[in-house]
Design a protein around this motif. Structure first.
Motif, PDB file in Angstrom:
ATOM      1  N   TYR A  45      29.915  59.968  32.456  1.00  0.00           N
ATOM      2  CA  TYR A  45      29.689  61.029  32.374  1.00  0.00           C
ATOM      3  C   TYR A  45      29.967  61.172  30.827  1.00  0.00           C
ATOM      4  O   TYR A  45      29.341  61.410  29.566  1.00  0.00           O
ATOM      5  CB  TYR A  45      30.818  62.550  32.829  1.00  0.00           C
ATOM      6  N   SER A  46      31.265  60.203  30.376  1.00  0.00           N
ATOM      7  CA  SER A  46      31.565  60.335  28.789  1.00  0.00           C
ATOM      8  C   SER A  46      30.475  59.198  28.070  1.00  0.00           C
ATOM      9  O   SER A  46      30.579  59.630  27.141  1.00  0.00           O
ATOM     10  CB  SER A  46      33.296  59.985  28.420  1.00  0.00           C
ATOM     11  N   ALA A  47      30.215  58.685  28.269  1.00  0.00           N
ATOM     12  CA  ALA A  47      29.524  57.443  27.867  1.00  0.00           C
ATOM     13  C   ALA A  47      28.157  57.611  27.340  1.00  0.00           C
ATOM     14  O   ALA A  47      27.522  57.400  26.514  1.00  0.00           O
ATOM     15  CB  ALA A  47      29.581  56.235  28.779  1.00  0.00           C
ATOM     16  N   ASN A  48      27.701  59.327  29.004  1.00  0.00           N
ATOM     17  CA  ASN A  48      26.069  59.290  28.430  1.00  0.00           C
ATOM     18  C   ASN A  48      26.450  60.077  27.042  1.00  0.00           C
ATOM     19  O   ASN A  48      25.255  60.469  26.877  1.00  0.00           O
ATOM     20  CB  ASN A  48      26.159  59.728  29.870  1.00  0.00           C
ATOM     21  N   LYS A  49      27.889  61.163  27.276  1.00  0.00           N
ATOM     22  CA  LYS A  49      27.165  62.174  26.147  1.00  0.00           C
ATOM     23  C   LYS A  49      27.600  61.724  24.631  1.00  0.00           C
ATOM     24  O   LYS A  49      27.098  62.180  23.876  1.00  0.00           O
ATOM     25  CB  LYS A  49      27.934  63.303  26.922  1.00  0.00           C
ATOM     26  N   HIS A  50      28.508  60.731  25.294  1.00  0.00           N
ATOM     27  CA  HIS A  50      29.556  60.387  23.798  1.00  0.00           C
ATOM     28  C   HIS A  50      28.535  58.826  23.425  1.00  0.00           C
ATOM     29  O   HIS A  50      29.257  58.052  22.250  1.00  0.00           O
ATOM     30  CB  HIS A  50      30.643  60.795  23.925  1.00  0.00           C
ATOM     31  N   GLY A  51      28.496  58.324  24.448  1.00  0.00           N
ATOM     32  CA  GLY A  51      28.166  56.704  23.819  1.00  0.00           C
ATOM     33  C   GLY A  51      29.388  56.065  25.063  1.00  0.00           C
ATOM     34  O   GLY A  51      30.695  56.137  24.952  1.00  0.00           O
ATOM     35  N   PHE A  52      28.595  54.510  24.542  1.00  0.00           N
ATOM     36  CA  PHE A  52      30.086  53.534  25.354  1.00  0.00           C
ATOM     37  C   PHE A  52      30.960  53.087  24.817  1.00  0.00           C
ATOM     38  O   PHE A  52      31.732  52.858  25.072  1.00  0.00           O
ATOM     39  CB  PHE A  52      29.424  52.375  25.798  1.00  0.00           C
TER      40      PHE A  52
ATOM     41  N   SER B 199      32.452  55.300  22.488  1.00  0.00           N
ATOM     42  CA  SER B 199      33.475  56.455  21.732  1.00  0.00           C
ATOM     43  C   SER B 199      34.935  56.389  22.709  1.00  0.00           C
ATOM     44  O   SER B 199      35.310  56.397  22.975  1.00  0.00           O
ATOM     45  CB  SER B 199      33.061  57.852  22.241  1.00  0.00           C
ATOM     46  N   SER B 200      35.437  56.921  21.758  1.00  0.00           N
ATOM     47  CA  SER B 200      37.151  56.633  21.758  1.00  0.00           C
ATOM     48  C   SER B 200      37.542  57.525  23.139  1.00  0.00           C
ATOM     49  O   SER B 200      38.516  57.070  24.038  1.00  0.00           O
ATOM     50  CB  SER B 200      37.882  57.749  21.176  1.00  0.00           C
ATOM     51  N   GLU B 201      37.122  58.415  23.924  1.00  0.00           N
ATOM     52  CA  GLU B 201      37.182  59.262  24.861  1.00  0.00           C
ATOM     53  C   GLU B 201      36.780  57.869  25.936  1.00  0.00           C
ATOM     54  O   GLU B 201      37.460  57.252  27.111  1.00  0.00           O
ATOM     55  CB  GLU B 201      36.245  60.606  25.298  1.00  0.00           C
TER      56      GLU B 201
END
Length: 61
Positions: free
Chosen positions: A20-27, A29-31
């Motif tokens: 989910y985080s990768a789709n929203k913020h990119g691969f 991203s720190s999250e």
């Protein structure tokens, strides 16, 4: 629920958060990276548990 099953549930939940985080913020991203590292940690625990359980089974024979 046993330890092994608990780890499986935690790994699946962490994997979903990471995707989910990768789709929203990119691969990168720190999250996403944090979730990936947390998933790695859970997977390492699972492998260690599996190896330990296998060694116990092998040494009993």
């Amino acid at each position: 629920m046993g330890f092994k099953n608990s780890l499986k549930v935690q790994m699946e939940a962490k994997r979903k958060l990471m995707i989910y985080s990768a789709n929203k913020h990119g691969f990168t991203s720190s999250e996403t990276i944090r979730y990936s590292q947390e998933l790695d940690h859970l997977m390492n625990l699972y492998r260690k548990f599996e190896t330990t359980a296998e060694e116990k089974t092998t040494s009993v024979k």
